[in-house]
Design an enzyme around this catalytic site. Structure first.
Site, PDB file in Angstrom:
ATOM      1  N   GLU A  36       0.853  -1.191   0.000  1.00  0.00           N
ATOM      2  CA  GLU A  36       0.000   0.000   0.000  1.00  0.00           C
ATOM      3  C   GLU A  36       0.884   1.234   0.000  1.00  0.00           C
ATOM      4  O   GLU A  36       1.969   1.234   0.583  1.00  0.00           O
ATOM      5  CB  GLU A  36      -0.913   0.039   1.246  1.00  0.00           C
ATOM      6  CG  GLU A  36      -2.144  -0.806   1.102  1.00  0.00           C
ATOM      7  CD  GLU A  36      -3.315  -0.362   2.003  1.00  0.00           C
ATOM      8  OE1 GLU A  36      -3.224   0.679   2.678  1.00  0.00           O
ATOM      9  OE2 GLU A  36      -4.315  -1.091   2.008  1.00  0.00           O
ATOM     10  N   HIS A 100      -4.497   7.027  -0.785  1.00  0.00           N
ATOM     11  CA  HIS A 100      -3.749   5.784  -0.598  1.00  0.00           C
ATOM     12  C   HIS A 100      -4.284   4.724  -1.546  1.00  0.00           C
ATOM     13  O   HIS A 100      -5.313   4.919  -2.186  1.00  0.00           O
ATOM     14  CB  HIS A 100      -3.715   5.334   0.870  1.00  0.00           C
ATOM     15  CG  HIS A 100      -5.008   4.794   1.416  1.00  0.00           C
ATOM     16  ND1 HIS A 100      -6.061   5.606   1.765  1.00  0.00           N
ATOM     17  CD2 HIS A 100      -5.416   3.528   1.680  1.00  0.00           C
ATOM     18  CE1 HIS A 100      -7.048   4.863   2.235  1.00  0.00           C
ATOM     19  NE2 HIS A 100      -6.694   3.588   2.180  1.00  0.00           N
ATOM     20  N   HIS A 102      -5.337   0.612  -2.557  1.00  0.00           N
ATOM     21  CA  HIS A 102      -5.906  -0.630  -2.021  1.00  0.00           C
ATOM     22  C   HIS A 102      -5.693  -1.751  -3.026  1.00  0.00           C
ATOM     23  O   HIS A 102      -5.863  -1.530  -4.229  1.00  0.00           O
ATOM     24  CB  HIS A 102      -7.416  -0.486  -1.827  1.00  0.00           C
ATOM     25  CG  HIS A 102      -7.828  -0.015  -0.477  1.00  0.00           C
ATOM     26  ND1 HIS A 102      -9.118  -0.093  -0.036  1.00  0.00           N
ATOM     27  CD2 HIS A 102      -7.118   0.544   0.534  1.00  0.00           C
ATOM     28  CE1 HIS A 102      -9.194   0.407   1.192  1.00  0.00           C
ATOM     29  NE2 HIS A 102      -7.993   0.808   1.559  1.00  0.00           N
ATOM     30  N   ASP A 113      -9.649   3.122   7.804  1.00  0.00           N
ATOM     31  CA  ASP A 113      -9.631   4.313   6.941  1.00  0.00           C
ATOM     32  C   ASP A 113     -10.606   5.363   7.477  1.00  0.00           C
ATOM     33  O   ASP A 113     -10.268   6.537   7.591  1.00  0.00           O
ATOM     34  CB  ASP A 113     -10.043   3.961   5.510  1.00  0.00           C
ATOM     35  CG  ASP A 113      -8.960   3.179   4.774  1.00  0.00           C
ATOM     36  OD1 ASP A 113      -7.782   3.341   5.105  1.00  0.00           O
ATOM     37  OD2 ASP A 113      -9.320   2.405   3.863  1.00  0.00           O
TER      38      ASP A 113
HETATM   39 ZN   LIG Z   1      -7.441   1.928   3.095  1.00  0.00          ZN
END
Ligand SMILES: [Zn+2]
Length: 165
Positions: A36, A100, A102, A113
């Site tokens: 990630e 971000h 995934h 999150d």
């Molecule tokens: Zn996330």
């Protein structure tokens, strides 16, 4: 690559510049070994409107911790880049949210999150009432607008028209 335009909750526009888009898309988790990744969104309000353009983003850097299902951002190094953009832009470029990745086709925010986004709305300093949260999935990029008064996160629709209204 063209920029992407989303319709904000107040009907004005959120534009993600092609530069910012390309930088984020470089971290798409399209391979099971890719961790990630994430960073902050740097944008500016367009004069005489509520429209926002995200011109720049930060990418993972020293001090961050990466895992396939986890990304932790060191605040200091990203803040330095933000401070620098703010100075170079004469005080117009500012913090407007986070992004971000995934490892799923259509990204859905996790409970972590949501907690993190709520914390950003509570603790961070920003102009206006909202911050934007982008999650880059394998096939789709999605944007949520979080409101610091209601703590509601609204999934934004991509704007297909290029009208200026
Ligand atoms: Zn996330």
């Amino acid at each position: 690559m063209k920029s992407l335009i989303f319709r904000k909750s107040d009907e004005s526009k959120l534009e993600i510049s092609s530069h910012a888009l390309l930088r984020m898309l470089a971290f798409v988790q399209d391979d099971r070994h890719k961790p990630e990744a994430g960073g902050i969104l740097i944008g500016r309000y367009i004069r005489n409107s509520q429209d926002i353009v995200i011109d720049e983003i930060t990418v993972p850097m020293a001090g961050d911790r990466w895992q396939r299902f986890y990304f932790w951002r060191s605040r200091q190094s990203h803040q330095q880049i933000l401070d620098q953009s703010w100075l170079e832009s004469g005080g117009t470029s500012t913090y407007v949210g986070e992004w971000h990745t995934h490892p799923e086709n259509i990204p859905i925010p996790s409970d972590t999150d949501i907690k993190n986004w709520q914390a950003r709305l509570k603790k961070d300093i920003f102009s206006g009432d909202t911050l934007f949260f982008i999650i880059i999935g394998i096939k789709f990029l999605r944007v949520w607008e979080g409101n610091k008064k209601t703590f509601i996160f609204e999934l934004l629709n991509e704007s297909t028209s290029n009208d200026s209204s």
